[in-house]
Design a protein around this motif. Structure first.
Motif, PDB file in Angstrom:
ATOM      1  N   THR A   5       0.838  -0.888   0.089  1.00 47.13           N
ATOM      2  CA  THR A   5      -0.072  -0.047  -0.040  1.00 47.13           C
ATOM      3  C   THR A   5       0.894   1.143  -0.129  1.00 47.13           C
ATOM      4  O   THR A   5       2.326   1.092   0.182  1.00 47.13           O
ATOM      5  N   ALA A   6       0.427   2.577  -0.108  1.00 45.69           N
ATOM      6  CA  ALA A   6       0.895   3.577  -0.168  1.00 45.69           C
ATOM      7  C   ALA A   6       0.582   4.719   0.631  1.00 45.69           C
ATOM      8  O   ALA A   6       0.035   5.681   0.393  1.00 45.69           O
ATOM      9  N   ASP A   7       0.670   4.399   1.919  1.00 49.92           N
ATOM     10  CA  ASP A   7       0.443   5.481   2.966  1.00 49.92           C
ATOM     11  C   ASP A   7       1.364   6.853   2.677  1.00 49.92           C
ATOM     12  O   ASP A   7       2.686   6.702   2.524  1.00 49.92           O
ATOM     13  N   PRO A   8       0.880   7.934   2.463  1.00 48.98           N
ATOM     14  CA  PRO A   8       1.646   8.950   2.147  1.00 48.98           C
ATOM     15  C   PRO A   8       2.849   9.239   2.891  1.00 48.98           C
ATOM     16  O   PRO A   8       3.944   9.687   2.490  1.00 48.98           O
ATOM     17  N   ALA A   9       2.679   9.474   4.172  1.00 50.33           N
ATOM     18  CA  ALA A   9       4.014   9.723   5.017  1.00 50.33           C
ATOM     19  C   ALA A   9       4.844   8.662   5.028  1.00 50.33           C
ATOM     20  O   ALA A   9       6.180   8.799   4.853  1.00 50.33           O
ATOM     21  N   ARG A  10       4.662   7.359   5.079  1.00 47.82           N
ATOM     22  CA  ARG A  10       5.600   6.241   5.172  1.00 47.82           C
ATOM     23  C   ARG A  10       6.277   6.165   3.629  1.00 47.82           C
ATOM     24  O   ARG A  10       7.351   6.068   3.502  1.00 47.82           O
ATOM     25  N   THR A  11       5.396   6.522   2.455  1.00 54.28           N
ATOM     26  CA  THR A  11       6.102   6.447   1.271  1.00 54.28           C
ATOM     27  C   THR A  11       6.985   7.399   1.054  1.00 54.28           C
ATOM     28  O   THR A  11       7.868   7.422   0.387  1.00 54.28           O
ATOM     29  N   ALA A  12       6.777   8.762   1.575  1.00 54.98           N
ATOM     30  CA  ALA A  12       7.637   9.662   1.754  1.00 54.98           C
ATOM     31  C   ALA A  12       9.129   9.281   2.431  1.00 54.98           C
ATOM     32  O   ALA A  12      10.130   9.855   1.759  1.00 54.98           O
ATOM     33  N   ARG A  13       8.967   8.735   3.340  1.00 60.93           N
ATOM     34  CA  ARG A  13      10.035   8.321   4.181  1.00 60.93           C
ATOM     35  C   ARG A  13      10.959   7.180   3.377  1.00 60.93           C
ATOM     36  O   ARG A  13      12.041   7.319   3.304  1.00 60.93           O
ATOM     37  N   LEU A  14      10.151   6.489   2.658  1.00 69.78           N
ATOM     38  CA  LEU A  14      10.820   5.515   1.811  1.00 69.78           C
ATOM     39  C   LEU A  14      11.547   6.058   0.561  1.00 69.78           C
ATOM     40  O   LEU A  14      12.650   6.077   0.238  1.00 69.78           O
ATOM     41  N   ARG A  15      10.928   6.903  -0.150  1.00 71.49           N
ATOM     42  CA  ARG A  15      11.361   7.814  -0.986  1.00 71.49           C
ATOM     43  C   ARG A  15      12.829   8.570  -0.615  1.00 71.49           C
ATOM     44  O   ARG A  15      13.920   8.603  -1.411  1.00 71.49           O
ATOM     45  N   ASP A  16      12.571   9.309   0.567  1.00 73.07           N
ATOM     46  CA  ASP A  16      13.846   9.849   0.963  1.00 73.07           C
ATOM     47  C   ASP A  16      14.965   8.725   1.183  1.00 73.07           C
ATOM     48  O   ASP A  16      16.080   9.145   1.069  1.00 73.07           O
ATOM     49  N   ALA A  17      14.612   7.625   1.718  1.00 67.58           N
ATOM     50  CA  ALA A  17      15.907   6.571   1.914  1.00 67.58           C
ATOM     51  C   ALA A  17      16.482   6.277   0.639  1.00 67.58           C
ATOM     52  O   ALA A  17      17.657   6.064   0.693  1.00 67.58           O
ATOM     53  N   LEU A  18      15.738   5.992  -0.391  1.00 71.35           N
ATOM     54  CA  LEU A  18      16.243   5.591  -1.766  1.00 71.35           C
ATOM     55  C   LEU A  18      17.003   6.636  -2.078  1.00 71.35           C
ATOM     56  O   LEU A  18      18.209   6.476  -2.670  1.00 71.35           O
ATOM     57  N   LEU A  19      16.530   7.861  -2.081  1.00 70.24           N
ATOM     58  CA  LEU A  19      17.552   8.958  -2.625  1.00 70.24           C
ATOM     59  C   LEU A  19      18.846   9.216  -1.835  1.00 70.24           C
ATOM     60  O   LEU A  19      19.898   9.240  -2.383  1.00 70.24           O
ATOM     61  N   ALA A  20      18.712   8.880  -0.614  1.00 71.53           N
ATOM     62  CA  ALA A  20      19.871   9.059   0.232  1.00 71.53           C
ATOM     63  C   ALA A  20      21.003   8.168  -0.003  1.00 71.53           C
ATOM     64  O   ALA A  20      22.122   8.288   0.130  1.00 71.53           O
ATOM     65  N   ALA A  21      20.294   6.834  -0.403  1.00 75.25           N
ATOM     66  CA  ALA A  21      21.378   5.777  -0.893  1.00 75.25           C
ATOM     67  C   ALA A  21      21.682   5.686  -2.272  1.00 75.25           C
ATOM     68  O   ALA A  21      22.524   4.767  -2.715  1.00 75.25           O
ATOM     69  N   ALA A  22      21.273   6.766  -3.073  1.00 74.32           N
ATOM     70  CA  ALA A  22      21.629   7.015  -4.419  1.00 74.32           C
ATOM     71  C   ALA A  22      21.039   5.783  -5.039  1.00 74.32           C
ATOM     72  O   ALA A  22      21.602   5.353  -6.236  1.00 74.32           O
ATOM     73  N   PHE A  23      19.959   5.249  -4.818  1.00 72.87           N
ATOM     74  CA  PHE A  23      19.319   4.355  -5.466  1.00 72.87           C
ATOM     75  C   PHE A  23      18.435   5.104  -6.650  1.00 72.87           C
ATOM     76  O   PHE A  23      17.340   5.316  -6.613  1.00 72.87           O
ATOM     77  N   THR A  24      19.356   5.463  -7.655  1.00 71.25           N
ATOM     78  CA  THR A  24      18.577   6.229  -8.649  1.00 71.25           C
ATOM     79  C   THR A  24      19.440   5.742  -9.977  1.00 71.25           C
ATOM     80  O   THR A  24      20.310   4.917 -10.180  1.00 71.25           O
ATOM     81  N   ALA A  25      18.949   5.976 -11.250  1.00 73.59           N
ATOM     82  CA  ALA A  25      19.314   5.604 -12.572  1.00 73.59           C
ATOM     83  C   ALA A  25      20.862   5.858 -12.561  1.00 73.59           C
ATOM     84  O   ALA A  25      21.749   4.996 -12.957  1.00 73.59           O
ATOM     85  N   ASP A  26      21.505   7.074 -12.017  1.00 79.50           N
ATOM     86  CA  ASP A  26      22.675   7.411 -12.309  1.00 79.50           C
ATOM     87  C   ASP A  26      23.604   6.687 -11.198  1.00 79.50           C
ATOM     88  O   ASP A  26      24.793   6.193 -11.297  1.00 79.50           O
ATOM     89  N   GLY A  27      23.192   6.458  -9.797  1.00 81.85           N
ATOM     90  CA  GLY A  27      23.633   5.890  -8.775  1.00 81.85           C
ATOM     91  C   GLY A  27      24.062   4.243  -9.207  1.00 81.85           C
ATOM     92  O   GLY A  27      24.833   3.679  -9.032  1.00 81.85           O
ATOM     93  N   LEU A  28      22.827   3.907  -9.987  1.00 81.06           N
ATOM     94  CA  LEU A  28      23.091   2.187 -10.292  1.00 81.06           C
ATOM     95  C   LEU A  28      24.333   2.447 -11.460  1.00 81.06           C
ATOM     96  O   LEU A  28      24.922   1.290 -11.340  1.00 81.06           O
ATOM     97  N   LEU A  29      24.362   3.104 -12.200  1.00 82.24           N
ATOM     98  CA  LEU A  29      25.494   3.244 -13.231  1.00 82.24           C
ATOM     99  C   LEU A  29      26.784   3.049 -12.699  1.00 82.24           C
ATOM    100  O   LEU A  29      27.657   2.734 -13.017  1.00 82.24           O
TER     101      LEU A  29
END
Length: 512
Positions: A8-32
Motif C-alpha cells: 500500500t502507499a501510505d503518504p507519510a511512510r511512502t515519503a520516508r521510503l523515497r527519502d531513503a532511496l535518494l539518500a542511498a543513491a538508488f537512482t538511475a545514475d547511482g546504479l550506473l
C-alpha cells in the motif's frame, strides 16, 4: 483478478521510503556508477549475474539493488541500516522471508528511472517481470508471489520508453493513459497535464500504477478499470497515450500483451474510436503491431484506420516474418520451457492463426493522430527502420505544424514565404573522385528523424541560401539568372521539391 501481495502507499511512510532511496543513491545514475556500463546494460536485459557480482559489498546501495532489483533476501538489520524497515513492513514493500525470519525480501520490483528533466523516479512492477529477459517473463504457470501469471504487471521496457520519447509534451488540461500497466506513461503525463486518467483491464496494474506515482512523488491519477475507452464514458482529452496489449496472438493468455481481439483488431479499434475522445487539436499516440496481409499494401491498410477529421503519421520501425514473430512471443510466454510436443502444438496454433488471416509478416511502429478537423487531412504512412534521436515529441509536433502550413499554402503562397534551413543539416556530394560535378547531392539531418534526401543542384543551392531573409520566389529568380534558366519555368517546377523539403523538416517556414 487480484491485488494481493502488493504494498500500500501510505503518504507519510511512502515519503520516508523515497527519502531513503535518494539518500542511498538508488537512482538511475547511482546504479550506473555502482554497476558499471556492462552490468547496468545486462540488468536492463534481465540478466542478473553481472549485477550480483557487482553488489557483493554491504553498502546501502548494494543492499537496495539486492532487495529490489535482484530479489535477494537480506538480513533485516542490514535493511534497517538503509530503509525505514518498520514502515516498509507495515505497507508491504518488504515481507519476512519464509525460510528465515531474520531475513526480509521485497514484495515488488522497484526500478530507478530517470525522468526527462533529471527527475529521480521509480517504476514498480511484479517480481520477475522486468522486460527483456532471455527466458520469458516469470516463467511457469504462476508468478513468483503465487499470482496467476495472466495478471502479472511488467516493468519498463524498450516499448515503454519509445512511447514516452515520441509523446508530444505541451502543457494540457486532460491526459489519458489507456492500458497503463506499471504507470510510466501516466508518470510522464503528470508532469505536463493538469489531470491524468489511467485505465487498465487489470486491477493489479492500477494498484501498481498508484504505487509508481506515489513512490515517484507524482500527483495521484484518476484510476479506472476496464477495456479501451469503456471506463471513461464520453469524456474527452487533449492527449491520449497507449502502449496497448498489441501482440497478434491466438487467444488471450496474458493480459499484459494479448488484446483478446483477432489479428490487429484491438489497435484498429483504438485508432478508430480515438477521434470521439479527443478535444480539437488533441493527440492520440500509441505503439502497435499490424498485419502485412497478402495482396494488400500495408500503408493503405493502416491508413484506412484513421478516423475522419484526423491527421495521422504512421511510422513502421520494423517487420518480422511470421515464424520469427511466433518464436519471440512463445519465448516471452515461457512456452519454450514446455515439453517438445506442447511447444510444437502452440507454435502450430500461431501459424494456423496467421494462415487463416493471410498474414505474411508483422509490422511494428508508432501511430500518432491529431484531431485537426480538416476536410483534407494529412495521412502519411512510411517505413523508417533507421536510427532516430529520442526524445522525438517536439519533432512529432513540428511534423503536424508543417502539415498545417502546407495545407494552407498553394504554390503562389509557398513562393512568397521565407524559409530557413533546419539546424544541423549537412550536404553530402556523391560522385567519382576527380569528377567535375557530383552524381547527386544529399541533404542529411543530424537531429530528430535523421532523414536524408537526394536533391538536384538547384534544390541544394536553394536550401543552402535559405536563411529567412528572402522569399522563395526571389531566391529562385536569382538561381535562374545564375544558371541561365528561364525564371518562370523554374518557379513552375520547383514548388513540388520545396514542399517535399518542408514536409520532411529540412526547410522551416519563417513567420512574418
Amino acid at each position: 483478478m487480484s491485488t494481493t501481495h502488493l504494498p500500500t502507499a501510505d503518504p507519510a511512510r511512502t515519503a520516508r521510503l523515497r527519502d531513503a532511496l535518494l539518500a542511498a543513491a538508488f537512482t538511475a545514475d547511482g546504479l550506473l556508477d555502482l554497476l558499471g556500463a556492462s552490468a547496468y546494460a545486462a540488468l536492463a536485459r534481465s540478466e542478473t549475474v553481472p549485477a550480483l557480482r557487482a553488489t557483493r559489498g554491504d553498502g546501502p546501495l548494494e543492499t537496495l539493488v539486492r532487495l529490489f532489483l535482484l530479489q535477494q533476501p537480506v538480513a533485516r538489520a542490514r535493511a534497517a541500516a538503509v530503509l525505514p524497515v518498520e514502515d516498509c513492513l507495515a505497507d508491504g514493500w518488504l515481507v519476512p522471508d519464509t525460510a528465515d525470519g531474520e531475513l526480509v525480501r521485497a514484495s515488488v520490483d522497484v526500478r530507478p528511472y530517470g525522468g526527462p528533466e533529471g527527475q529521480d523516479w521509480w517504476i514498480v512492477s511484479d517480481l520477475g517481470c522486468a522486460v527483456g529477459g532471455a527466458g520469458g517473463i516469470a516463467g511457469g504457470g504462476a508468478g513468483p508471489t503465487g499470482v496467476d501469471r495472466s495478471e502479472l504487471v511488467l516493468g519498463v521496457g524498450g516499448a515503454s520508453t519509445t512511447l514516452a520519447g515520441i509523446t508530444v509534451r505541451t502543457p494540457v488540461a486532460d491526459a489519458l493513459d489507456l492500458g497503463t500497466g506499471s504507470g510510466i506513461q501516466a508518470l510522464h503525463a503528470a508532469q505536463h497535464a493538469t489531470r491524468v486518467t489511467a485505465t487498465d483491464l487489470n486491477p493489479r496494474a492500477l494498484h501498481i500504477t498508484r504505487l509508481t506515482l506515489a513512490l515517484s512523488g507524482a500527483p495521484e491519477a484518476d484510476l479506472r478499470q476496464g477495456s479501451l475507452f469503456e471506463p471513461v464514458a464520453d469524456r474527452t482529452y487533449d492527449l491520449i497515450v497507449s502502449n496497448p496489449p498489441f501482440v497478434i496472438s491466438p487467444g488471450a493468455r496474458l493480459t499484459y500483451r494479448d488484446g483478446g481481439m483477432g489479428g490487429d483488431d484491438l489497435c484498429r479499434t483504438l485508432v478508430q474510436q480515438s477521434a470521439d475522445r479527443l478535444n480539437d487539436g488533441g493527440y492520440c499516440q500509441l505503439l502497435a503491431n499490424w498485419q502485412h496481409v497478402g495482396g494488400e499494401d500495408w500503408r493503405e491498410r493502416i491508413s484506412s484506420w484513421v478516423p475522419r477529421g484526423c491527421d495521422a503519421w504512421i511510422v513502421q520501425r520494423e517487420v518480422q516474418d511470421i515464424a520469427q514473430y511466433a518464436e519471440l512471443w512463445l519465448r516471452d510466454g515461457g512456452d519454450h520451457r514446455a515439453g517438445a510436443q506442447e511447444y510444437a502444438a502452440r507454435y502450430d496454433a500461431w501459424l494456423d492463426e496467421f494462415e487463416a488471416r493471410g498474414t505474411k509478416g508483422i509490422g511494428f511502429g508508432w501511430i500518432t493522430l491529431r484531431k485537426s478537423g480538416s476536410d483534407a487531412p494529412s495521412v502519411i504512412a512510411e517505413e523508417w527502420p533507421h536510427p532516430v534521436e529520442q526524445p522525438l515529441g517536439a519533432t512529432v509536433q513540428a511534423h503536424f505544424e508543417r502539415q498545417d502550413f502546407l495545407r494552407t499554402h498553394d504554390d503562389a503562397a509557398l513562393l512568397a514565404t521565407r524559409f530557413r534551413l533546419a539546424d544541423q543539416v549537412v550536404q553530402e556530394q556523391v560522385g567519382l573522385p576527380g569528377a567535375e560535378d557530383p552524381e547527386h547531392v544529399v541533404l542529411r539531418q543530424n537531429r530528430g528523424m535523421r532523414r536524408a534526401t537526394k536533391v538536384d543542384t538547384v534544390g541544394a543551392g536553394f536550401a543552402g541560401v535559405c536563411d529567412g531573409s528572402l522569399p522563395a520566389g526571389r531566391i529562385l529568380d536569382a538561381i535562374a539568372q545564375l544558371v541561365g534558366e528561364d525564371a518562370v519555368l523554374l518557379r513552375d517546377r520547383t514548388p513540388e521539391a520545396i514542399r517535399m523539403l518542408v514536409e520532411q523538416g529540412f526547410l522551416l517556414p519563417v513567420a512574418g
